[in-house]
Design a protein around this motif. Structure first.
Motif, mmCIF file in Angstrom:
data_model
loop_
_atom_site.group_PDB
_atom_site.id
_atom_site.type_symbol
_atom_site.label_atom_id
_atom_site.label_comp_id
_atom_site.label_asym_id
_atom_site.label_seq_id
_atom_site.Cartn_x
_atom_site.Cartn_y
_atom_site.Cartn_z
ATOM 1 N N ARG A 276 0.823 -1.212 0.000
ATOM 2 C CA ARG A 276 0.000 0.000 0.000
ATOM 3 C C ARG A 276 0.852 1.254 0.000
ATOM 4 O O ARG A 276 0.565 2.227 -0.710
ATOM 5 N N LEU A 277 1.928 1.256 0.793
ATOM 6 C CA LEU A 277 2.817 2.418 0.834
ATOM 7 C C LEU A 277 3.423 2.695 -0.538
ATOM 8 O O LEU A 277 3.652 3.846 -0.902
ATOM 9 N N HIS A 278 3.671 1.629 -1.317
ATOM 10 C CA HIS A 278 4.246 1.807 -2.655
ATOM 11 C C HIS A 278 3.187 2.079 -3.721
ATOM 12 O O HIS A 278 3.529 2.262 -4.887
ATOM 13 N N GLY A 279 1.898 2.067 -3.333
ATOM 14 C CA GLY A 279 0.840 2.294 -4.314
ATOM 15 C C GLY A 279 0.614 1.098 -5.206
ATOM 16 O O GLY A 279 0.191 1.247 -6.350
ATOM 17 N N LEU A 280 0.878 -0.110 -4.695
ATOM 18 C CA LEU A 280 0.755 -1.339 -5.468
ATOM 19 C C LEU A 280 -0.207 -2.285 -4.763
ATOM 20 O O LEU A 280 -0.580 -2.072 -3.608
ATOM 21 N N SER A 281 -0.591 -3.345 -5.470
ATOM 22 C CA SER A 281 -1.347 -4.442 -4.868
ATOM 23 C C SER A 281 -0.472 -5.689 -4.894
ATOM 24 O O SER A 281 0.437 -5.792 -5.731
ATOM 25 N N PRO A 282 -0.714 -6.663 -3.992
ATOM 26 C CA PRO A 282 0.109 -7.877 -3.981
ATOM 27 C C PRO A 282 0.110 -8.617 -5.305
ATOM 28 O O PRO A 282 1.060 -9.337 -5.609
ATOM 29 N N ALA A 283 -0.949 -8.454 -6.115
ATOM 30 C CA ALA A 283 -1.006 -9.173 -7.387
ATOM 31 C C ALA A 283 -0.200 -8.487 -8.483
ATOM 32 O O ALA A 283 0.001 -9.055 -9.557
ATOM 33 N N SER A 284 0.276 -7.262 -8.243
ATOM 34 C CA SER A 284 0.948 -6.510 -9.304
ATOM 35 C C SER A 284 2.381 -6.963 -9.547
ATOM 36 O O SER A 284 2.935 -6.718 -10.607
ATOM 37 N N ILE A 285 3.018 -7.608 -8.553
ATOM 38 C CA ILE A 285 4.384 -8.110 -8.708
ATOM 39 C C ILE A 285 4.394 -9.565 -8.273
ATOM 40 O O ILE A 285 3.880 -9.876 -7.208
ATOM 41 N N PRO A 286 4.978 -10.469 -9.061
ATOM 42 C CA PRO A 286 5.032 -11.878 -8.643
ATOM 43 C C PRO A 286 5.722 -12.019 -7.298
ATOM 44 O O PRO A 286 6.722 -11.354 -7.018
ATOM 45 N N ALA A 287 5.168 -12.882 -6.435
ATOM 46 C CA ALA A 287 5.747 -13.097 -5.107
ATOM 47 C C ALA A 287 7.187 -13.570 -5.221
ATOM 48 O O ALA A 287 7.508 -14.458 -6.006
ATOM 49 N N GLY A 288 8.051 -12.953 -4.428
ATOM 50 C CA GLY A 288 9.449 -13.353 -4.404
ATOM 51 C C GLY A 288 10.314 -12.685 -5.447
ATOM 52 O O GLY A 288 11.533 -12.853 -5.452
ATOM 53 N N SER A 289 9.740 -11.907 -6.355
ATOM 54 C CA SER A 289 10.511 -11.319 -7.442
ATOM 55 C C SER A 289 11.474 -10.236 -6.927
ATOM 56 O O SER A 289 11.091 -9.394 -6.115
ATOM 57 N N PRO A 290 12.732 -10.239 -7.394
ATOM 58 C CA PRO A 290 13.658 -9.157 -7.027
ATOM 59 C C PRO A 290 13.208 -7.798 -7.570
ATOM 60 O O PRO A 290 13.790 -6.769 -7.233
ATOM 61 N N GLU A 291 12.186 -7.784 -8.437
ATOM 62 C CA GLU A 291 11.672 -6.539 -8.994
ATOM 63 C C GLU A 291 11.169 -5.602 -7.893
ATOM 64 O O GLU A 291 11.094 -4.387 -8.092
ATOM 65 N N HIS A 292 10.832 -6.179 -6.725
ATOM 66 C CA HIS A 292 10.386 -5.354 -5.603
ATOM 67 C C HIS A 292 11.418 -4.279 -5.268
ATOM 68 O O HIS A 292 11.075 -3.129 -4.962
ATOM 69 N N ILE A 293 12.704 -4.663 -5.280
ATOM 70 C CA ILE A 293 13.771 -3.748 -4.848
ATOM 71 C C ILE A 293 13.839 -2.549 -5.769
ATOM 72 O O ILE A 293 13.886 -1.391 -5.314
ATOM 73 N N GLN A 294 13.821 -2.786 -7.097
ATOM 74 C CA GLN A 294 13.948 -1.684 -8.040
ATOM 75 C C GLN A 294 12.738 -0.759 -7.975
ATOM 76 O O GLN A 294 12.880 0.461 -8.013
ATOM 77 N N LYS A 295 11.531 -1.345 -7.857
ATOM 78 C CA LYS A 295 10.335 -0.505 -7.779
ATOM 79 C C LYS A 295 10.360 0.357 -6.521
ATOM 80 O O LYS A 295 9.913 1.501 -6.528
ATOM 81 N N SER A 296 10.870 -0.198 -5.431
ATOM 82 C CA SER A 296 10.950 0.571 -4.196
ATOM 83 C C SER A 296 11.957 1.710 -4.337
ATOM 84 O O SER A 296 11.693 2.841 -3.923
ATOM 85 N N LEU A 297 13.124 1.426 -4.914
ATOM 86 C CA LEU A 297 14.146 2.473 -5.085
ATOM 87 C C LEU A 297 13.622 3.621 -5.944
ATOM 88 O O LEU A 297 13.940 4.791 -5.708
ATOM 89 N N ASN A 298 12.797 3.301 -6.950
ATOM 90 C CA ASN A 298 12.271 4.340 -7.841
ATOM 91 C C ASN A 298 11.358 5.320 -7.124
ATOM 92 O O ASN A 298 11.090 6.411 -7.637
#
Length: 731
Positions: A235-257
């Protein structure tokens, strides 16, 4: 044993395991469907897998084929239950009939036997299926395939000998191993589902707590490169759990952005130091989430290290936007009041030894006096509350030029906080003092509000920490409980096995006793009865009255003993007899039995009333025995009445174990203090000289009702009749 036999069966087992992996994925996608729909889909998928397996068989001779459908159906019966297994049995049996050949009948029998054995195995075991181990699965595999080999005897004898000589060793070596592999795969699948359910419930509670505290958690698995966020972090990132596959390292880059460009390197460096050096961090940054919402966040992390290296990083992210806004409001308020002070916006007065010489309009408005009143030689101490006047005098005498706080006094008597700043200045050729008055009521209120907000924030942080510790404690307690349950289940399984062996031995002893009674005791009794009858017939004129009386008593005793033995054997047979439930019209059955009894009554008048529409789900033969005993009991104990009134019916209310039926008479009744003896064999509440009988009838009735899942109980009073109630499942 030949190599093609083993190779064909091994290939068949491999295909079965591969297809079950596909089945496992398909079933997982249907969890949201209704239960009955999932049962049907599961059965169709199992049947489809069985058909595919049957399409790649090992052909011994034309028309005699072997595959691993027995493994599939046996495991299906254990893990998926009756409905899916029956569907799979129908599909595979139909396909085997379609294939034809001399082995079609045998193949269908194998399908029915192994599937049924799996269903029975499932319902006969107590521990949970996820606790099943390879030993039990191997035992099941051996047993089910011994049954399969026995069914080979349905071939003509010459074919059966040839089949058994070729397949016995491959089947007993390969099939049980396939059963173990497939069973362990299903057991692991059940454990995954159970673990997932526990994780889901824990996550829901954690997310609710985090939403309240506006604080989320995250975890980075360094070894697997796996990132996990809680819902609040999404929620803090403006996302839903379904928007990024669970466990994906993509979380880190989206957070940094979401951080400002200048802050990204700081966050990333702190994250790397936490992983490589185990250094924790606690940072606050502005944050723009992917929905464009402007926030402030506090991000914390600490490393979990094993053997000198970091294996996981645990962190939290908290929305501190409101706190930052409060801090900014405080700074803005202070700056505003500072600007007003510098710009002399407020009350200003020049006085000489306390007498006001000059003042501005701001002081007039602040104090509620007119300019004329202030400039008419008014003592400035009158503008100060009495409890602050000594403080002001001391500051005037000492020449104190720094701001200080005191309480002002308006013309209307209102006291308020104010800040004073005095300075000595020249005025009209002499040294006087100028004073700036500032009303700080609003500042005080803002400070008090900020302090209250900060206290509330600290309480929320403390509550969040307590919630986190409580959740960790719940997880640890749950693991300990699971270990205890596993240990108890293991001990229970051993005790059940020991108890089963004891019951088997007792049953064998009972069967031996029944055989002895039926063959060794009944023959002498028949001899006694026959010889006594012959003596009375052949020597009737030669025997005196006393001798004939003795022979009559011998006949009666032998017949009573014969009846007692017959009742005992009936009780034993009823206990062992298999139940075949069907629809039984209890009203019709009672009327038929009553008609038979009416023809046998000698001088006894009886009225038997039967309610219509009494229908139950039970074994017809056993229900006939139970009703006969109940009606016979009612007729016997009401035989001394002028007219025997017997009623058979049902109550309106229902019990948990079925509908309540009753048989009521107007006979001798009994004392309810002795009711617990009624269903014990040979226990009688009346003497033989009053009412004949062996004391077995009601015991037989109780056994029949209990075997149908019901219960029976009496209500009676001496010389006021008796009622026997019993419960049975109706339609």
């Amino acid at each position: 044993m030949n190599d093609p036999s083993f190779l064909g069966l091994v290939q068949n087992i491999s295909l079965l395991l591969a297809l079950v992996l596909v089945f496992d994925m398909l079933v997982a996608q249907n969890r949201t469907r209704p239960f009955k729909f999932r049962q049907a889909v599961t059965g169709i998928l199992l049947g489809g897998i069985g058909v595919v397996v049957m399409m790649t068989p090992w052909v011994l001779t034309p028309g005699v084929i072997f595959d691993t459908r027995s493994v599939l159906l046996g495991i299906s019966g254990i893990f998926f239950g009756s409905i899916p297994t029956v569907i799979a049995m129908v599909m595979t049996a139909g396909f085997r009939i379609y294939q034809g050949g001399t082995g079609a009948l045998t193949g269908v029998l194998v399908i029915l036997a192994t599937g049924t054995l799996g269903i029975v195995w499932r319902h006969s075991r107590n521990p949970r299926l996820e606790k099943i181990d390879w030993r039990e699965l191997y035992l099941f595999g051996i047993l089910s395939h011994l049954v399969m080999l026995l069914l080979m005897l349905t071939f003509p004898w010459e074919v059966a000998k040839r089949v058994l000589s070729n397949i016995t060793l491959p089947v007993l070596v390969i099939y049980p191993l396939g059963t173990v592999l497939l069973g362990m795969l299903m057991s692991n699948r059940l454990r995954r589902e159970q673990t997932q359910e526990v994780l889901t419930q824990t996550t829901m509670r954690l997310n609710a707590t985090q939403k309240l505290a506006k604080m989320g958690g995250w975890e980075w698995d360094v070894v697997r490169q796996f990132m996990f966020w809680t819902d609040e972090v999404y929620r803090l990132h403006g996302l839903s759990p379904a928007s990024i596959p669970a466990g994906s390292p993509e979380h880190i880059q989206k957070s940094l952005n979401c951080y400002d460009p200048d802050d990204r390197s700081v966050v990333l460096a702190a994250f790397q130091d936490c992983i490589e050096k185990g250094l924790p961090y606690d940072l606050e940054f502005p944050f723009t989430n992917l929905q464009g919402e402007q926030l402030w966040v506090r991000t914390q992390a600490e490393a979990v290290r094993e053997n000198g290296r970091t294996v996981r990083v645990l962190g939290s992210m908290m929305d501190i936007t409101e706190r930052k806004k409060a801090d900014a409001a405080l700074r803005e308020s202070e700056e505003r009041f500072k600007s007003l002070h510098n710009a002399s916006f407020g009350g200003i007065a020049i006085h000489d030894k306390g007498i006001i010489l000059e003042c501005n309009q701001g002081l007039s408005e602040m104090m509620g006096y007119s300019l004329d009143e202030l400039l008419g030689g008014m003592d400035g101490l009158l503008l100060v509350a009495p409890n602050s006047r000594e403080l002001v005098r001391n500051n005037i005498r000492s020449g104190y030029e720094k701001p200080y706080e005191a309480f002002g006094l308006r013309k209307n008597g209102e006291i308020f906080p104010m800040r004073l700043e005095g300075r000595n200045v020249p005025y009209k050729g002499k040294n006087v003092r100028t004073v700036e008055f500032r009303d700080i009521t609003e500042t005080r209120r803002a400070e008090e509000k900020i302090q209250a907000d900060q206290v509330q924030l600290q309480l929320m942080l403390a509550e969040t920490e307590r919630s986190r510790r409580a959740l960790l404690s719940v997880v640890e307690d749950q693991k300990e409980t699971e270990e205890q349950v596993w240990k108890l289940n293991t001990e229970l399984e051993q005790r059940v096995a020991e108890r089963t062996a004891q019951l088997t031995a007792v049953n064998l002893e009972l069967e031996a006793f029944s055989y002895s009674v039926s063959h060794d005791l009944r023959a002498p009794l028949r001899t006694l009865d026959g010889f006594s009858a012959a003596l009375m017939s052949d020597y009737q004129g030669k025997l005196d009255e006393q001798a004939q009386h003795y022979l009559t008593r011998i006949q009666e005793a032998s017949r009573r003993m014969g009846q007692l033995i017959e009742d005992l054997l009936n009780l034993s047979r009823i206990t062992r007899r298999e139940i075949n439930p069907d629809r039984v019209d209890l009203s019709l059955l009672v009327r038929q039995i009553a008609d038979d009894f009416q023809s046998q009554l000698s001088g006894q008048k009886a009225e038997i009333k039967v309610s219509p529409g009494l229908v139950v789900r039970a074994d017809p033969g056993l229900m006939k025995i139970a009703v006969e005993n109940l009606l016979q009991n009612a007729l016997k104990y009401s035989s001394k009445q002028e007219v025997s009134h017997i009623e058979v019916g049902a109550l309106e209310q229902r019990e948990a174990d079925g509908r309540v039926f009753f048989v009521r008479d107007n006979g001798a009744g009994f004392d309810m203090a002795y009711a617990n003896k009624l269903f014990t064999p040979f226990q009688r509440l009346h003497g033989m000289n009053e009412f004949a009988g062996t004391g077995i009838g009601l015991t037989i009735v109780q056994r029949i009702i209990t075997r149908h899942g019901g219960r029976i109980w009496p209500e009676a009073a001496v010389n006021q009749g008796a009622t026997f109630y019993f419960t049975l499942k109706d339609e």
